[in-house]
Design a protein around this motif. Structure first.
Motif, PDB file in Angstrom:
ATOM      1  N   LEU A  92      -8.318  -5.635   8.713  1.00  0.00           N
ATOM      2  CA  LEU A  92      -8.472  -5.533  10.169  1.00  0.00           C
ATOM      3  C   LEU A  92      -8.225  -6.883  10.822  1.00  0.00           C
ATOM      4  O   LEU A  92      -7.561  -6.971  11.876  1.00  0.00           O
ATOM      5  N   ASP A  93      -8.746  -7.949  10.221  1.00  0.00           N
ATOM      6  CA  ASP A  93      -8.495  -9.295  10.750  1.00  0.00           C
ATOM      7  C   ASP A  93      -7.006  -9.631  10.710  1.00  0.00           C
ATOM      8  O   ASP A  93      -6.465 -10.215  11.658  1.00  0.00           O
ATOM      9  N   LEU A  94      -6.348  -9.242   9.626  1.00  0.00           N
ATOM     10  CA  LEU A  94      -4.924  -9.540   9.487  1.00  0.00           C
ATOM     11  C   LEU A  94      -4.095  -8.752  10.497  1.00  0.00           C
ATOM     12  O   LEU A  94      -3.108  -9.267  11.046  1.00  0.00           O
ATOM     13  N   LEU A  95      -4.478  -7.520  10.754  1.00  0.00           N
ATOM     14  CA  LEU A  95      -3.773  -6.728  11.774  1.00  0.00           C
ATOM     15  C   LEU A  95      -3.825  -7.424  13.131  1.00  0.00           C
ATOM     16  O   LEU A  95      -2.820  -7.477  13.862  1.00  0.00           O
ATOM     17  N   ARG A  96      -4.974  -7.952  13.480  1.00  0.00           N
ATOM     18  CA  ARG A  96      -5.095  -8.692  14.744  1.00  0.00           C
ATOM     19  C   ARG A  96      -4.272  -9.980  14.692  1.00  0.00           C
ATOM     20  O   ARG A  96      -3.605 -10.345  15.668  1.00  0.00           O
ATOM     21  N   GLU A  97      -4.331 -10.665  13.559  1.00  0.00           N
ATOM     22  CA  GLU A  97      -3.647 -11.950  13.428  1.00  0.00           C
ATOM     23  C   GLU A  97      -2.132 -11.805  13.611  1.00  0.00           C
ATOM     24  O   GLU A  97      -1.491 -12.672  14.222  1.00  0.00           O
ATOM     25  N   VAL A  98      -1.552 -10.731  13.092  1.00  0.00           N
ATOM     26  CA  VAL A  98      -0.097 -10.585  13.193  1.00  0.00           C
ATOM     27  C   VAL A  98       0.346 -10.066  14.558  1.00  0.00           C
ATOM     28  O   VAL A  98       1.544 -10.049  14.846  1.00  0.00           O
ATOM     29  N   GLY A  99      -0.627  -9.635  15.411  1.00  0.00           N
ATOM     30  CA  GLY A  99      -0.263  -9.307  16.774  1.00  0.00           C
ATOM     31  C   GLY A  99      -0.712  -7.972  17.326  1.00  0.00           C
ATOM     32  O   GLY A  99      -0.526  -7.706  18.521  1.00  0.00           O
ATOM     33  N   PHE A 100      -1.287  -7.098  16.499  1.00  0.00           N
ATOM     34  CA  PHE A 100      -1.758  -5.823  17.035  1.00  0.00           C
ATOM     35  C   PHE A 100      -2.894  -6.051  18.025  1.00  0.00           C
ATOM     36  O   PHE A 100      -3.758  -6.906  17.818  1.00  0.00           O
ATOM     37  N   THR A 101      -2.893  -5.289  19.095  1.00  0.00           N
ATOM     38  CA  THR A 101      -3.839  -5.499  20.193  1.00  0.00           C
ATOM     39  C   THR A 101      -5.206  -4.910  19.903  1.00  0.00           C
ATOM     40  O   THR A 101      -6.234  -5.529  20.190  1.00  0.00           O
ATOM     41  N   HIS A 102      -5.237  -3.703  19.360  1.00  0.00           N
ATOM     42  CA  HIS A 102      -6.495  -3.022  19.052  1.00  0.00           C
ATOM     43  C   HIS A 102      -6.472  -2.523  17.615  1.00  0.00           C
ATOM     44  O   HIS A 102      -5.426  -2.095  17.120  1.00  0.00           O
ATOM     45  N   VAL A 103      -7.626  -2.577  16.957  1.00  0.00           N
ATOM     46  CA  VAL A 103      -7.752  -2.018  15.613  1.00  0.00           C
ATOM     47  C   VAL A 103      -8.869  -0.979  15.619  1.00  0.00           C
ATOM     48  O   VAL A 103      -9.808  -1.053  16.414  1.00  0.00           O
ATOM     49  N   GLU A 104      -8.753   0.005  14.720  1.00  0.00           N
ATOM     50  CA  GLU A 104      -9.735   1.082  14.641  1.00  0.00           C
ATOM     51  C   GLU A 104     -10.069   1.376  13.178  1.00  0.00           C
ATOM     52  O   GLU A 104      -9.165   1.566  12.363  1.00  0.00           O
ATOM     53  N   LEU A 105     -11.364   1.406  12.856  1.00  0.00           N
ATOM     54  CA  LEU A 105     -11.829   1.883  11.557  1.00  0.00           C
ATOM     55  C   LEU A 105     -12.255   3.331  11.737  1.00  0.00           C
ATOM     56  O   LEU A 105     -13.227   3.626  12.427  1.00  0.00           O
ATOM     57  N   LEU A 106     -11.523   4.250  11.126  1.00  0.00           N
ATOM     58  CA  LEU A 106     -11.771   5.672  11.307  1.00  0.00           C
ATOM     59  C   LEU A 106     -12.783   6.228  10.318  1.00  0.00           C
ATOM     60  O   LEU A 106     -13.558   7.128  10.645  1.00  0.00           O
ATOM     61  N   HIS A 107     -12.763   5.704   9.085  1.00  0.00           N
ATOM     62  CA  HIS A 107     -13.598   6.294   8.035  1.00  0.00           C
ATOM     63  C   HIS A 107     -13.647   5.346   6.845  1.00  0.00           C
ATOM     64  O   HIS A 107     -12.650   4.696   6.520  1.00  0.00           O
ATOM     65  N   LYS A 108     -14.801   5.295   6.205  1.00  0.00           N
ATOM     66  CA  LYS A 108     -14.927   4.560   4.938  1.00  0.00           C
ATOM     67  C   LYS A 108     -15.958   5.265   4.072  1.00  0.00           C
ATOM     68  O   LYS A 108     -17.036   5.604   4.543  1.00  0.00           O
ATOM     69  N   ASN A 109     -15.601   5.498   2.826  1.00  0.00           N
ATOM     70  CA  ASN A 109     -16.515   6.093   1.851  1.00  0.00           C
ATOM     71  C   ASN A 109     -16.290   5.407   0.523  1.00  0.00           C
ATOM     72  O   ASN A 109     -15.209   5.508  -0.059  1.00  0.00           O
ATOM     73  N   SER A 110     -17.293   4.669   0.069  1.00  0.00           N
ATOM     74  CA  SER A 110     -17.209   3.949  -1.188  1.00  0.00           C
ATOM     75  C   SER A 110     -16.021   2.983  -1.158  1.00  0.00           C
ATOM     76  O   SER A 110     -15.981   2.095  -0.321  1.00  0.00           O
ATOM     77  N   CYS A 111     -15.041   3.169  -2.048  1.00  0.00           N
ATOM     78  CA  CYS A 111     -13.929   2.230  -2.178  1.00  0.00           C
ATOM     79  C   CYS A 111     -12.679   2.665  -1.421  1.00  0.00           C
ATOM     80  O   CYS A 111     -11.580   2.153  -1.707  1.00  0.00           O
ATOM     81  N   PHE A 112     -12.821   3.578  -0.458  1.00  0.00           N
ATOM     82  CA  PHE A 112     -11.655   4.075   0.266  1.00  0.00           C
ATOM     83  C   PHE A 112     -11.913   4.036   1.767  1.00  0.00           C
ATOM     84  O   PHE A 112     -13.030   4.274   2.215  1.00  0.00           O
ATOM     85  N   ALA A 113     -10.843   3.748   2.515  1.00  0.00           N
ATOM     86  CA  ALA A 113     -10.982   3.634   3.969  1.00  0.00           C
ATOM     87  C   ALA A 113      -9.743   4.157   4.679  1.00  0.00           C
ATOM     88  O   ALA A 113      -8.643   4.172   4.108  1.00  0.00           O
ATOM     89  N   ALA A 114      -9.937   4.548   5.920  1.00  0.00           N
ATOM     90  CA  ALA A 114      -8.851   4.964   6.806  1.00  0.00           C
ATOM     91  C   ALA A 114      -8.980   4.156   8.089  1.00  0.00           C
ATOM     92  O   ALA A 114     -10.040   4.164   8.709  1.00  0.00           O
ATOM     93  N   PHE A 115      -7.913   3.484   8.490  1.00  0.00           N
ATOM     94  CA  PHE A 115      -7.984   2.597   9.649  1.00  0.00           C
ATOM     95  C   PHE A 115      -6.580   2.351  10.196  1.00  0.00           C
ATOM     96  O   PHE A 115      -5.585   2.789   9.605  1.00  0.00           O
ATOM     97  N   GLY A 116      -6.506   1.704  11.338  1.00  0.00           N
ATOM     98  CA  GLY A 116      -5.184   1.477  11.920  1.00  0.00           C
ATOM     99  C   GLY A 116      -5.214   0.523  13.091  1.00  0.00           C
ATOM    100  O   GLY A 116      -6.235  -0.103  13.381  1.00  0.00           O
ATOM    101  N   ALA A 117      -4.059   0.411  13.751  1.00  0.00           N
ATOM    102  CA  ALA A 117      -3.928  -0.555  14.842  1.00  0.00           C
ATOM    103  C   ALA A 117      -2.861  -0.097  15.828  1.00  0.00           C
ATOM    104  O   ALA A 117      -1.958   0.683  15.495  1.00  0.00           O
ATOM    105  N   TRP A 118      -2.975  -0.594  17.060  1.00  0.00           N
ATOM    106  CA  TRP A 118      -2.066  -0.237  18.166  1.00  0.00           C
ATOM    107  C   TRP A 118      -1.411  -1.496  18.704  1.00  0.00           C
ATOM    108  O   TRP A 118      -2.029  -2.549  18.839  1.00  0.00           O
ATOM    109  N   LYS A 119      -0.129  -1.370  19.036  1.00  0.00           N
ATOM    110  CA  LYS A 119       0.646  -2.507  19.541  1.00  0.00           C
ATOM    111  C   LYS A 119       0.903  -2.343  21.036  1.00  0.00           C
ATOM    112  O   LYS A 119       1.414  -1.314  21.466  1.00  0.00           O
ATOM    113  N   ALA A 120       0.536  -3.363  21.782  1.00  0.00           N
ATOM    114  CA  ALA A 120       0.728  -3.313  23.235  1.00  0.00           C
ATOM    115  C   ALA A 120       2.202  -3.421  23.597  1.00  0.00           C
ATOM    116  O   ALA A 120       3.000  -3.997  22.876  1.00  0.00           O
TER     117      ALA A 120
END
Length: 271
Positions: free
Chosen positions: A243-271
């Motif tokens: 998530l930090d890296l997504l912001r660092e490379v330029g994405f405007t917003h990040v979202e963590l949708l789900h996490k269970n144990s060792c798996f996650a679903a997440f993403g980012a939006w570009k302005a």
């Protein structure tokens, strides 16, 4: 009473409280040695033999906790954040499950770009995607790191169970910057993947839970088999790192949708 006195003394005595903490080096989770990991050719060879396991849209990959839910969430979120979808890139597409799910959720065809190391996977993905009424399909046979992707061309980029094959920090940053560059303004990038934790105690807890999940599916032998190829092939990072890296490379917003144990679903939006 002795336990209560000990706890009270730790509160009132900073020196004793500090000595009871784990050392910082022991507390922070560190990735395993990267030089001994599988090569791209090794990974390609395994996936060439494993097409059928990646071809079930309903169950997804059985070794992944909450695979159907994660696939549902990233595709629904993609449609919510990017309501007009003309072109989609599926990185490490496997047999095409995530593109198929997005087509189902979006309800209309879009131009589909499929990228994978494995030619048998790509062939199966293209076949399945075309069967949904998508006529514009472009296949990219190779590694994301080498692909000459078009600039600012994709409304949605999907990457499911693939980025954990990236290695050192520069590899991760370079891949994320490449994806950012190929997403158009207003577009989004969605990930489901194996992740590690930031701290050793929590990582060990989640790894134990994952082992129990695998054993429940196929017994101790299956658990050991999955752990063995993870150790050999994969170099995942934590959700927070990504998530930090997504912001660092330029994405405007990040979202963590789900996490269970060792798996996650997440993403980012570009302005």
């Amino acid at each position: 009473m002795d336990e209560q006195r000990d706890q009270a003394e730790m509160v009132s005595n900073p020196d004793r409280r500090d000595s009871a903490r784990l050392p910082r080096d022991a507390f922070s989770y560190q990735a395993s040695e990267l030089s001994s990991k599988s090569t791209t050719s090794d990974i390609t060879e395994r996936f060439d033999r494993d097409v059928e396991r990646f071809s079930n849209l309903e169950s997804g990959q059985s070794a992944t906790i909450d695979a159907p839910l994660a696939m549902q969430l990233i595709t629904q979120a993609a449609v919510k954040l990017t309501p007009t979808i003309n072109r989609v890139l599926d990185v490490g597409c496997g047999a095409g499950n995530n593109t198929l799910k997005l087509r189902q959720i979006y309800g209309r065809p879009f131009a589909s770009d499929l990228l994978d190391l494995s030619k048998p996977m790509l062939d199966r993905a293209e076949q399945r995607v075309r069967e949904t009424g998508i006529d514009s399909v472009t296949t990219w046979h190779g590694d994301l790191r080498d692909a000459k992707l078009p600039h600012a061309s994709y409304d949605v980029v999907l990457a499911a169970a693939v980025l954990h094959h990236l290695r050192d920090d520069s590899d991760w940053e370079s891949a994320f910057r490449k994806i950012f560059a190929c997403v158009r303004p207003g577009g989004s990038f969605w990930i489901t993947d194996l992740v590690v934790q930031e701290t050793v105690p929590v990582h060990e807890l989640m790894w134990t839970r994952y082992g129990d999940y695998l054993e429940g599916i196929g017994g101790p032998g299956y658990r050991d088999q999955v752990f063995q190829y993870i150790e050999q092939e994969d170099s995942p990072r934590s959700v927070t790192y990504q998530l930090d890296l997504l912001r660092e490379v330029g994405f405007t917003h990040v979202e963590l949708l789900h996490k269970n144990s060792c798996f996650a679903a997440f993403g980012a939006w570009k302005a």
